[in-house]
Write a protein that holds these residues in place. Sequence first.
Motif, PDB file in Angstrom:
ATOM      1  N   LEU A  48      -4.144   9.969  -0.241  1.00  0.00           N
ATOM      2  CA  LEU A  48      -2.865   9.879  -0.933  1.00  0.00           C
ATOM      3  C   LEU A  48      -1.837  10.845  -0.358  1.00  0.00           C
ATOM      4  CD1 LEU A  48      -4.233   9.583  -4.570  1.00  0.00           C
ATOM      5  CD2 LEU A  48      -3.132   7.759  -3.248  1.00  0.00           C
ATOM      6  N   ALA A  49      -2.272  12.067  -0.052  1.00  0.00           N
ATOM      7  CA  ALA A  49      -1.337  13.062   0.483  1.00  0.00           C
ATOM      8  C   ALA A  49      -0.783  12.627   1.834  1.00  0.00           C
ATOM      9  CB  ALA A  49      -2.037  14.414   0.618  1.00  0.00           C
ATOM     10  N   SER A  50      -1.628  12.070   2.677  1.00  0.00           N
ATOM     11  CA  SER A  50      -1.185  11.657   4.010  1.00  0.00           C
ATOM     12  C   SER A  50      -0.190  10.510   3.952  1.00  0.00           C
ATOM     13  CB  SER A  50      -2.392  11.257   4.864  1.00  0.00           C
ATOM     14  OG  SER A  50      -2.995  10.074   4.363  1.00  0.00           O
ATOM     15  N   VAL A  96      -2.391  17.682   5.927  1.00  0.00           N
ATOM     16  CA  VAL A  96      -2.178  16.255   6.227  1.00  0.00           C
ATOM     17  C   VAL A  96      -1.015  15.647   5.449  1.00  0.00           C
ATOM     18  CG1 VAL A  96      -4.638  15.972   6.692  1.00  0.00           C
ATOM     19  CG2 VAL A  96      -3.742  15.344   4.433  1.00  0.00           C
ATOM     20  N   ALA A  97      -0.494  16.359   4.455  1.00  0.00           N
ATOM     21  CA  ALA A  97       0.525  15.776   3.568  1.00  0.00           C
ATOM     22  C   ALA A  97       1.771  15.363   4.332  1.00  0.00           C
ATOM     23  CB  ALA A  97       0.893  16.768   2.474  1.00  0.00           C
ATOM     24  N   ARG A  98       2.276  14.183   3.989  1.00  0.00           N
ATOM     25  CA  ARG A  98       3.529  13.726   4.571  1.00  0.00           C
ATOM     26  C   ARG A  98       4.650  14.629   4.091  1.00  0.00           C
ATOM     27  NH1 ARG A  98       5.287   7.555   3.728  1.00  0.00           N
ATOM     28  NH2 ARG A  98       3.477   7.276   5.091  1.00  0.00           N
ATOM     29  N   SER A  99       5.624  14.825   4.917  1.00  0.00           N
ATOM     30  CA  SER A  99       6.753  15.691   4.583  1.00  0.00           C
ATOM     31  C   SER A  99       7.357  15.294   3.244  1.00  0.00           C
ATOM     32  CB  SER A  99       7.818  15.598   5.677  1.00  0.00           C
ATOM     33  OG  SER A  99       8.937  16.387   5.356  1.00  0.00           O
ATOM     34  N   GLY A 100       7.534  16.261   2.376  1.00  0.00           N
ATOM     35  CA  GLY A 100       8.109  16.026   1.057  1.00  0.00           C
ATOM     36  C   GLY A 100       7.088  15.922  -0.048  1.00  0.00           C
ATOM     37  N   ALA A 101       5.829  15.637   0.307  1.00  0.00           N
ATOM     38  CA  ALA A 101       4.770  15.546  -0.692  1.00  0.00           C
ATOM     39  C   ALA A 101       4.322  16.947  -1.084  1.00  0.00           C
ATOM     40  CB  ALA A 101       3.597  14.745  -0.165  1.00  0.00           C
ATOM     41  N   GLU A 102       4.006  17.115  -2.361  1.00  0.00           N
ATOM     42  CA  GLU A 102       3.585  18.418  -2.863  1.00  0.00           C
ATOM     43  C   GLU A 102       2.229  18.308  -3.549  1.00  0.00           C
ATOM     44  OE1 GLU A 102       6.569  20.605  -5.125  1.00  0.00           O
ATOM     45  OE2 GLU A 102       8.034  19.068  -4.571  1.00  0.00           O
ATOM     46  N   ALA A 103       1.556  19.451  -3.667  1.00  0.00           N
ATOM     47  CA  ALA A 103       0.275  19.488  -4.368  1.00  0.00           C
ATOM     48  C   ALA A 103       0.157  20.798  -5.130  1.00  0.00           C
ATOM     49  CB  ALA A 103      -0.886  19.346  -3.391  1.00  0.00           C
ATOM     50  N   ILE A 104      -0.386  20.713  -6.339  1.00  0.00           N
ATOM     51  CA  ILE A 104      -0.708  21.914  -7.106  1.00  0.00           C
ATOM     52  C   ILE A 104      -2.188  21.869  -7.474  1.00  0.00           C
ATOM     53  CG2 ILE A 104       1.621  22.071  -8.041  1.00  0.00           C
ATOM     54  CD1 ILE A 104       0.419  21.079 -10.743  1.00  0.00           C
ATOM     55  N   THR A 105      -2.742  23.010  -7.814  1.00  0.00           N
ATOM     56  CA  THR A 105      -4.149  23.082  -8.201  1.00  0.00           C
ATOM     57  C   THR A 105      -4.283  23.559  -9.640  1.00  0.00           C
ATOM     58  OG1 THR A 105      -4.364  25.351  -7.352  1.00  0.00           O
ATOM     59  CG2 THR A 105      -4.924  23.543  -5.846  1.00  0.00           C
ATOM     60  N   PHE A 109       0.820  -1.210   0.000  1.00  0.00           N
ATOM     61  CA  PHE A 109       0.000   0.000   0.000  1.00  0.00           C
ATOM     62  C   PHE A 109       0.859   1.268   0.000  1.00  0.00           C
ATOM     63  CE2 PHE A 109      -2.483  -3.428   1.790  1.00  0.00           C
ATOM     64  CZ  PHE A 109      -3.692  -3.296   1.140  1.00  0.00           C
ATOM     65  N   ASP A 110       2.116   1.119  -0.325  1.00  0.00           N
ATOM     66  CA  ASP A 110       3.032   2.254  -0.327  1.00  0.00           C
ATOM     67  C   ASP A 110       2.844   3.091  -1.592  1.00  0.00           C
ATOM     68  OD1 ASP A 110       5.058   4.043   0.062  1.00  0.00           O
ATOM     69  OD2 ASP A 110       6.691   2.601  -0.165  1.00  0.00           O
ATOM     70  N   VAL A 111       2.461   4.350  -1.435  1.00  0.00           N
ATOM     71  CA  VAL A 111       2.307   5.262  -2.578  1.00  0.00           C
ATOM     72  C   VAL A 111       3.248   6.460  -2.451  1.00  0.00           C
ATOM     73  CG1 VAL A 111      -0.068   4.580  -3.065  1.00  0.00           C
ATOM     74  CG2 VAL A 111       0.361   6.425  -1.428  1.00  0.00           C
ATOM     75  N   GLY A 130       5.756   9.175  -2.979  1.00  0.00           N
ATOM     76  CA  GLY A 130       6.378   9.738  -4.167  1.00  0.00           C
ATOM     77  C   GLY A 130       5.607   9.571  -5.456  1.00  0.00           C
ATOM     78  N   LYS A 131       4.495   8.854  -5.420  1.00  0.00           N
ATOM     79  CA  LYS A 131       3.675   8.712  -6.616  1.00  0.00           C
ATOM     80  C   LYS A 131       3.039  10.062  -6.967  1.00  0.00           C
ATOM     81  CE  LYS A 131       4.159   4.220  -7.077  1.00  0.00           C
ATOM     82  NZ  LYS A 131       4.874   3.630  -8.237  1.00  0.00           N
ATOM     83  N   VAL A 132       2.684  10.213  -8.232  1.00  0.00           N
ATOM     84  CA  VAL A 132       2.026  11.442  -8.686  1.00  0.00           C
ATOM     85  C   VAL A 132       0.611  11.092  -9.131  1.00  0.00           C
ATOM     86  CG1 VAL A 132       2.056  13.329 -10.345  1.00  0.00           C
ATOM     87  CG2 VAL A 132       4.218  12.442  -9.419  1.00  0.00           C
ATOM     88  N   ALA A 133      -0.366  11.698  -8.463  1.00  0.00           N
ATOM     89  CA  ALA A 133      -1.772  11.416  -8.751  1.00  0.00           C
ATOM     90  C   ALA A 133      -2.472  12.668  -9.261  1.00  0.00           C
ATOM     91  CB  ALA A 133      -2.484  10.913  -7.496  1.00  0.00           C
ATOM     92  N   VAL A 134      -3.183  12.522 -10.362  1.00  0.00           N
ATOM     93  CA  VAL A 134      -4.076  13.574 -10.857  1.00  0.00           C
ATOM     94  C   VAL A 134      -5.467  13.243 -10.351  1.00  0.00           C
ATOM     95  CG1 VAL A 134      -5.159  14.574 -12.898  1.00  0.00           C
ATOM     96  CG2 VAL A 134      -2.700  14.073 -12.905  1.00  0.00           C
ATOM     97  N   VAL A 135      -6.102  14.217  -9.698  1.00  0.00           N
ATOM     98  CA  VAL A 135      -7.447  14.021  -9.144  1.00  0.00           C
ATOM     99  C   VAL A 135      -8.379  15.070  -9.732  1.00  0.00           C
ATOM    100  CG1 VAL A 135      -8.851  13.874  -7.060  1.00  0.00           C
ATOM    101  CG2 VAL A 135      -6.449  13.178  -6.985  1.00  0.00           C
ATOM    102  N   THR A 136      -9.314  14.648 -10.586  1.00  0.00           N
ATOM    103  CA  THR A 136     -10.330  15.588 -11.070  1.00  0.00           C
ATOM    104  C   THR A 136     -11.525  15.543 -10.128  1.00  0.00           C
ATOM    105  OG1 THR A 136     -11.530  14.032 -12.507  1.00  0.00           O
ATOM    106  CG2 THR A 136      -9.584  15.111 -13.430  1.00  0.00           C
TER     107      THR A 136
END
Length: 271
Positions: free
Chosen positions: A38-40, A65-74, A14-16, A18-24
Amino acid sequence: MTISEPLRNPLSLFDVTGKVAVVTGASGAFGRACALTLASLGANLVLASGARVDLDAVAAEVAEVARSGAEAITVVRRPDSPEDAEAIRDAALETFGRIDQLVIGSGYNKAGFIQDQPLEEWQTVMDANVRGPWLMAKAVGSWWIANGVKGKVLQMSSVRGRHGNYSGYTGYCTSKGATDALTRVLATEWAQYGITVNAIAPTVFRSKLTAWMWSDDEVGQATRKRSLSRIPLGRLGEPEDLMGMALYLLSPASDFCTGQIMYVDGGYTAG
């Protein structure tokens, strides 16, 4: 006897990280639940929605909630056209260089009995729930195939893709039946590329669109009672109920699962 790493450490499936997810549809209940999950756990996110205010609110929650190092853009867009879908995809590629997961959470419903509903309303539902997901899958899937990426697609279906409804759902039920069919056909077409395609199909669960069903007014109570009578577990769904299934379908744990409509419905479809 050799013991594989997953058998030694099942949680590694269940390890994700560093993965990159697009969420519409990231500002909706389903998209938000997937994004927070996913962010957590350390995934990077591209959050897309047509509603900037709601999208900004979800982005703030994700940052919390994002784990350290995880990023998000909008990206303030919906996959309403090929250009929109490609713009969402390209924003992910420009920022992160790749895409590993695609969560198609955008959708819409406008109830109306067929004898009364204008064609334009019905078409709007079909465009949001079928055309948009098709365009988004095409945009990301084409890039995956061209670049040899074994991605994962997760669509949002409904028990209404399997069951009818007496509340003027000729648009919604038809569109979700198409979601199920699109899930299966993409799964079979893309299996040769190592791409999995699955869908979650919930019953009624709490969201902005269904908040009235949790109210104490007469209509809300009557509708809630009628819905509960069909659910063996005796309650309506919460966004959190979707998170475990979403993580499974977006992680290596589901690498041998494709073309499936996973009912998260409290037993609705069992009875």
